[in-house]
Design a protein around this motif. Structure first.
Motif: not given
Ligand SMILES: Nc1ncnc2c1ncn2[C@@H]1O[C@H](COP(=O)(O)OP(=O)(O)O)[C@@H](O)[C@H]1O
Ligand SMILES: [Mg+2]
Lengths: 401, 231
Positions: A310-311, A8-9, A5, A313-317, A320, A323, A1-2
């Motif tokens: 999120r995890r 924005k979150m 992003q 669906i593919g979010a890496e540690r 998170i 974020q 994830m950039k």
């Protein structure tokens, strides 16, 4: 994830809970505002004092030597300084009572703050007092040797005595004796009341024509030193020399001192005060930081399910962690900016109230440091909640309600 | 083989009196392009099986090979990438993020793939169009019916075109007409080449699959293939 992003979150999540975010920021706002006010006030005051001090000429040692034998103290000091490499200039700096007249103007009737002052100096007077010649010429060694009746004016003295007339080559009457103006110094200190620029500098040997004047034996003089590192060395050797001449007061009297010493002491005092006060204010920042950690932990708990989704669906540690770190850094950063704005007001107010209307503002360095500090605070105190969030097992997080 | 389970156990509270064997020695092979229904009563271990197959959970014992790789040897990061790119999940109970609108929810897997914002929006809108919800792109989950939320969840699962789709009770909360639509959808994806795992407690729905694996108390009690007519 950039990272963009994550920003924005974070904006979205902060705006979704405006009231809570603001209350969380409050600790940071108060902390940053108070630390900033304290540090910037002391720093600003120091800088202003330094400027004023530098306007008078830095790297100076003031010496006074009066000998019972009746020898000229200045001459002794002058000769001694010739042998010291670091001493680059010596001048008497005795002030003399004197009435200055030009045409119908006379200094006696002037207001005290406008009144020009008669100073006896050598050809090194301008070097020692950091004057530069704006018009005409400076005093020269021949003026001294040949007892020439000449003088050089400070910018303000020239203005007071001559207004729009050209002072060069006019004669001023000092205690009834004529002195020709050969030069005018550039303005140095436009704001101060008792201005450095009000001087009328005569060759110190001119006392020959001025019956009432002190004959220069008071030995009040200024030694200009090459750089600030050399001050202490020159000061020590001058003091030793004076002591050897006066035999500890038996054959005369004298001292040598430097404003720089005093300045350094006063600086370190102020710095001490700012460290102590800043430390106390720093505690409020710590409390603010703990508040951030607390709220971030609550946020993580509230959003456990979201984290699970999120995890899953593919979010890496690391995504998170990013974020939540960005979110807490942003809360602290915004709080920091508000605190900085208040700190500007606080510093200005402190200058007005504590230092007689001095206009103080935090330096850009302090401002940047305050911002960087608040963001780091967010990262530091957001670290634990963020890592906690990222450590959640996807299944466990998904099952939470 | 795409999926190989070898004697897999998932045991909760092992050794305690309250021990639950959600998976009790399961072995299973699933090939590329299959359409498998995992059937069984509530509590039989279907969701547990999907969590293991979807790399969301780790078996207590046994081996799981996905596309030939031993999943127990993969790092958390590698597992995240598999969930992100290889598998599209349709969870029991939608699992949409409440604060995000439909299209933002659909974009989630694409965000973690690092797809640029413009392409992301295009791909998400395309997925929403496929499920007939393009008109609701800006609606929050709370502003949509159960069927619509389920379709958003499907759009999210297919947005990144993953080769495997795992759907846990996708028709459970829907009326039969919408349920049929969702089924038709999965069948269409299977025709296009995706491997589909459909979890259901409904025998009628299981009967539409090319292969039925039936679980009971964490064990496979039936596994058979059949001809289907998906017209
Ligand atoms: N985290 C858990 N802790 C303890 N028992 C669990 C847990 N998750 C599931 N189970 C139990 O495992 C069994 C299988 O559950 P599940 O896979 O959800 O069944 P299904 O999806 O077929 O309804 C059930 O008996 C359930 O109570
Ligand atoms: Mg289930």
């Amino acid at each position: 994830m950039k990272l963009g992003q994550a920003f924005k979150m974070a904006v979205k999540s902060i705006l979704a809970k405006k009231g809570r975010s603001f209350l969380t920021m409050l600790g940071i706002i108060i902390g940053i505002a108070s630390v900033m006010t304290i540090v910037a006030t002391v720093d600003g005051y120091n800088r202003k004092m330094m400027e004023a001090f530098e306007a008078q000429g830095t790297n100076k040692i003031t010496v006074s030597l009066s000998l019972n034998s009746g020898e000229s103290g200045f001459k002794k000091i002058y000769d001694y300084c010739m042998g010291i490499e670091e001493a680059i200039g010596v001048t008497p700096s005795a002030e003399m009572e004197g009435t200055i007249k030009y045409g119908a103007k006379t200094s006696d009737t002037m207001e005290w703050k406008d009144r020009p002052r008669v100073v006896l100096g050598s050809d090194q007077y301008s070097l020692c007092s950091s004057f530069t010649v704006a018009r005409g010429r400076d005093l020269c060694s021949l003026d001294i040797e040949k007892y020439r009746q000449v003088c050089v004016l400070g910018a303000r003295a020239a203005k007071t005595m001559f207004d729009y007339a050209d002072p060069l080559y006019q004669n001023l009457m000092i205690n009834g004796v004529p002195f020709q103006v050969v030069g005018v110094y550039a303005e140095k200190d436009a704001n101060s009341g008792y201005s450095m620029d009000s001087v009328v500098v005569l060759p110190y040997t001119a006392t020959r024509f001025l019956p009432n004047a002190d004959n220069g034996n008071s030995g009040e003089c200024v030694v200009k030193v090459r750089d600030s590192q050399s001050i202490n060395k020159v000061l020590t050797s001058l003091q030793a020399y004076i002591d050897s001449l006066t035999q500890n007061g038996e054959r005369g009297w004298g001292y040598a001192w430097s404003e720089q010493q005093w300045q350094e002491e006063s600086n370190s005092m102020l710095t001490m005060i700012s460290v102590v006060l800043g430390g106390i204010a720093g505690i409020s920042l710590l409390v603010g930081g703990i508040g951030i950690m607390n709220i971030m932990l609550v946020t993580v708990t509230e959003r456990t399910r979201e984290i699970g989704i999120r995890r899953a669906i593919g979010a890496e540690r690391s995504s998170i962690v990013t974020q939540f770190l960005v979110e807490s850094a942003m809360i602290c950063g915004v709080g920091g900016i508000i605190g900085i704005v208040i700190g500007y007001g606080g510093t200005n107010l402190a200058g007005k109230v504590l230092f007689e209307g001095m206009s103080l503002y935090p330096s850009p360095t302090i401002t940047l440091e305050a911002f960087a500090f608040s963001v780091s605070l967010g990262i530091l105190f957001g670290m634990y909640p963020a890592i906690k969030a990222s450590g959640l097992q996807p299944v466990v997080a998904l099952r939470s309600e | 083989m795409l999926i190989t389970l070898k004697d897999v156990y998932k045991i909760y509270g092992e050794g305690l009196e309250s021990e639950v064997r959600a998976l009790d020695g399961v072995s299973l092979d699933i090939d590329y392009g299959e359409f498998v229904a995992i059937a069984g009563q509530s509590g039989s271990g279907k969701s547990t099986m999907m969590n293991v197959l979807g790399c969301l959970d780790i078996p207590t014992y046994g081996d799981y090979f996905l596309a030939g790789k031993d999943v127990s040897e993969l790092s958390d990061k590698q597992l995240s990438h598999i969930r992100n790119k290889q598998i599209g999940f349709i969870f029991q109970g939608y699992n949409l993020i409440a604060s995000l609108n439909a299209v933002e929810n659909v974009e989630l897997p694409l965000i973690y793939q690092g797809v640029s914002p413009f392409d992301r929006r295009d791909m998400a809108m395309e997925a929403l169009e496929r499920v007939g919800l393009a008109g609701r792109a800006k609606h929050l989950p709370s502003e949509m019916s159960g069927g619509q939320q389920q379709r958003v969840a499907i759009a999210r699962a297919i947005a990144a075109h993953p080769p495997i789709i795992m759907a846990d009770e996708p028709t459970g909360a829907l009326d039969s007409k919408t349920g049929q639509e969702v089924l038709g959808f999965l069948q269409q994806l299977n025709r296009e080449g995706s491997t589909i795992l459909l979890i259901t407690h409904d025998n009628g729905i299981a009967a539409t699959a090319k292969r039925i694996v039936r679980l009971s108390d964490g064990r496979i009690i039936e596994d058979h293939a059949q001809e289907v007519d998906w017209t």
